[in-house]
Scaffold this motif. Structure first.
Motif, PDB file in Angstrom:
ATOM      1  N   MET A 283       2.262  -2.830   4.692  1.00 11.14           N
ATOM      2  CA  MET A 283       1.847  -1.487   5.120  1.00 11.14           C
ATOM      3  C   MET A 283       3.008  -0.802   5.841  1.00 11.14           C
ATOM      4  O   MET A 283       3.096  -0.820   7.074  1.00 11.14           O
ATOM      5  N   ASN A 284       3.913  -0.225   5.052  1.00 16.26           N
ATOM      6  CA  ASN A 284       5.069   0.431   5.650  1.00 16.26           C
ATOM      7  C   ASN A 284       4.906   1.957   5.597  1.00 16.26           C
ATOM      8  O   ASN A 284       5.493   2.629   4.745  1.00 16.26           O
ATOM      9  N   LEU A 285       4.083   2.439   6.493  1.00 17.15           N
ATOM     10  CA  LEU A 285       3.913   3.897   6.691  1.00 17.15           C
ATOM     11  C   LEU A 285       3.810   4.045   8.210  1.00 17.15           C
ATOM     12  O   LEU A 285       2.729   4.234   8.771  1.00 17.15           O
TER      13      LEU A 285
ATOM     14  N   ILE B 166       1.653   0.305  -4.780  1.00 16.84           N
ATOM     15  CA  ILE B 166       0.947   1.595  -4.839  1.00 16.84           C
ATOM     16  C   ILE B 166       1.737   2.655  -4.076  1.00 16.84           C
ATOM     17  O   ILE B 166       2.250   2.393  -2.985  1.00 16.84           O
ATOM     18  N   ASP B 167       1.792   3.861  -4.629  1.00 22.51           N
ATOM     19  CA  ASP B 167       2.354   4.995  -3.884  1.00 22.51           C
ATOM     20  C   ASP B 167       1.734   6.286  -4.413  1.00 22.51           C
ATOM     21  O   ASP B 167       1.419   6.395  -5.598  1.00 22.51           O
ATOM     22  N   LEU B 168       1.580   7.239  -3.507  1.00 18.08           N
ATOM     23  CA  LEU B 168       1.051   8.564  -3.876  1.00 18.08           C
ATOM     24  C   LEU B 168       1.991   9.304  -4.807  1.00 18.08           C
ATOM     25  O   LEU B 168       1.574  10.132  -5.608  1.00 18.08           O
TER      26      LEU B 168
ATOM     27  N   ASP C 171      -3.768   7.172  -4.093  1.00 19.85           N
ATOM     28  CA  ASP C 171      -4.035   6.933  -2.676  1.00 19.85           C
ATOM     29  C   ASP C 171      -4.471   5.474  -2.502  1.00 19.85           C
ATOM     30  O   ASP C 171      -5.501   5.058  -3.042  1.00 19.85           O
ATOM     31  N   SER C 172      -3.689   4.722  -1.744  1.00 13.98           N
ATOM     32  CA  SER C 172      -3.973   3.282  -1.646  1.00 13.98           C
ATOM     33  C   SER C 172      -5.310   2.997  -0.972  1.00 13.98           C
ATOM     34  O   SER C 172      -5.912   1.949  -1.212  1.00 13.98           O
ATOM     35  N   SER C 173      -5.801   3.933  -0.140  1.00 11.20           N
ATOM     36  CA  SER C 173      -7.085   3.662   0.522  1.00 11.20           C
ATOM     37  C   SER C 173      -8.230   3.667  -0.503  1.00 11.20           C
ATOM     38  O   SER C 173      -9.304   3.122  -0.251  1.00 11.20           O
TER      39      SER C 173
ATOM     40  N   MET D 282       0.811  -1.234   0.000  1.00 10.33           N
ATOM     41  CA  MET D 282       0.000   0.000   0.000  1.00 10.33           C
ATOM     42  C   MET D 282       0.838   1.276   0.000  1.00 10.33           C
ATOM     43  O   MET D 282       0.348   2.341  -0.361  1.00 10.33           O
ATOM     44  N   PHE D 283       2.097   1.178   0.445  1.00  5.03           N
ATOM     45  CA  PHE D 283       2.977   2.369   0.534  1.00  5.03           C
ATOM     46  C   PHE D 283       4.338   1.958  -0.021  1.00  5.03           C
ATOM     47  O   PHE D 283       5.332   1.882   0.704  1.00  5.03           O
ATOM     48  N   ALA D 284       4.388   1.714  -1.315  1.00  2.00           N
ATOM     49  CA  ALA D 284       5.456   0.886  -1.882  1.00  2.00           C
ATOM     50  C   ALA D 284       6.766   1.606  -2.140  1.00  2.00           C
ATOM     51  O   ALA D 284       7.801   0.962  -2.291  1.00  2.00           O
TER      52      ALA D 284
END
Ligand SMILES: C[S@@+](CC[C@H](N)C(=O)[O-])C[C@H]1O[C@@H](n2cnc3c(N)ncnc32)[C@H](O)[C@@H]1O
Length: 332
Positions: free
Chosen positions: A256-258, A212-214, A240-242, A189-191
């Motif tokens: 989930m590395n955030l 996925i990344d913003l 936005d992964s959400s 999700m925060f790649a």
């Protein structure tokens, strides 16, 4: 010629240690044998009652591994030189204190001289914004901050000034890769530049890793990493992964590395997980608060209709009172 004292071999170690302790041992020349005696180089006029002689001694090479020993800064400021700095690939990033700012070039050059793997050095103003990228100013060396970091036979292309990359998670990446079974679907999700996806794709056989990344720069580097490492299961996505996660199939593993706020996204991850799927979540938190945090997370997710089990371990210390936890959250 070097000034020495002639010392019987059986007294050699005592005398060498005494000279060293008193600061009279000449560290630039090598001690050598002379019959039953040793010729020990000195920086003083004489020592005890030993005979003083001038002799040819070989030069003692010093392998300096600490840049603080050779940085060309005033002696009274040497104690303020930072003892740690970050390295990604051949790029070093260091926080120069204000009092040493005018010596930044000398500090950067000392780092390059002592660390053969470092090509360029930047002053690090810190991590900023949603993309968590570094604000950098070059202080020494050649080229840009674009670089290649190597881990587990994988070459990860990145640029710390354009996209976040954490070189310290290599063992986490290989640990998770070993849990991925043939044909699994993975969502990161925060790649970032897709370090998890690339290592997983290299060490295991997932069906697909959605990365996925913003940050659009993350997608750019993720594509390069997939191509350079011949990993064809990575699907890089910007957004936005959400929200994007709802366009994807159910996952067997969600990464989930955030670490500051990943828990706020767990509900979205669980919507795309089946019973037995695992979310690998990282969390920075006060150590005393962690048990309560886990209990609350289970309760909050339960209220949303998701039953979960949490296993965790302390990955590393973050500050005197805080740690980074690696959490394995299984959907029941
Ligand atoms: C801590 S970094 C992790 C990067 C990578 N996983 C690694 O280990 O090097 C977090 C990343 O999440 C991205 N990010 C932040 N909020 C996001 C969101 N809502 N959706 C997707 N990515 C997001 C940031 O741009 C940043 O690249």
């Amino acid at each position: 010629m070097t000034r020495c004292i002639r010392v019987p071999k059986k007294e050699g170690e005592r005398v060498r240690a005494a000279l060293f302790d008193e600061g009279h041992l000449d560290l630039d020349a090598k001690i050598r044998s002379d019959g039953d005696c040793l010729l020990i180089p000195i920086t003083c006029g004489s020592f005890e009652d030993y005979e003083v002689v001038d002799a040819e001694l070989a030069v003692q090479e010093h392998k300096v591994s600490d840049y603080t020993e050779i940085a060309d800064v005033p002696e009274n400021l040497r104690k303020d030189l930072p003892s740690s700095f970050d390295v990604v690939g051949d790029v070093a990033m260091i926080k120069i204190p204000d009092e040493l700012w005018e010596y930044r070039t000398q500090i950067g050059e000392a780092l390059i001289k002592v660390n053969k793997n470092i090509r360029v050095v930047f002053h690090d103003y810190g991590v900023k914004g949603d993309f968590r990228i570094r604000d950098l100013e070059k202080i020494a060396g050649e080229g840009t901050s674009e670089t290649v970091h190597k881990e587990f036979g994988v070459n990860l292309y990145t640029d710390p000034s354009k996209v976040y990359f954490n070189p310290r998670l290599s063992s986490e990446r290989s640990r998770i890769a070993q849990m991925v079974k043939d044909g699994d679907v993975v969502i990161d999700m925060f790649a970032g530049v897709a370090p998890f996806g690339t290592v997983i794709g290299k060490l295991s056989h997932p069906k697909v890793v959605y990365s996925i990344d913003l940050n659009p720069e993350a997608e750019h580097f993720a594509r390069i990493n997939a191509e350079k490492n011949h990993v064809d299961c990575i699907v890089p996505m910007t957004g936005d992964s959400s929200k994007l996660i709802y366009d994807l199939p159910e996952a067997d593993h969600v990464i989930m590395n955030l670490p500051q706020i990943a828990d706020r996204f767990l509900r979205y991850a669980l919507d795309r997980m089946h019973a037995g799927s695992i979310a690998h979540m990282y969390k920075i938190i006060e150590r005393a608060e962690f048990p309560g945090f886990c209990e609350k997370l289970e309760k909050d997710m339960g209220e949303l209709g998701h039953s979960i089990a949490i296993d965790s371990y302390e990955l590393k210390t973050y500050s005197p009172t805080m740690s980074v936890y690696s959490m394995r959250i299984t959907k029941l």
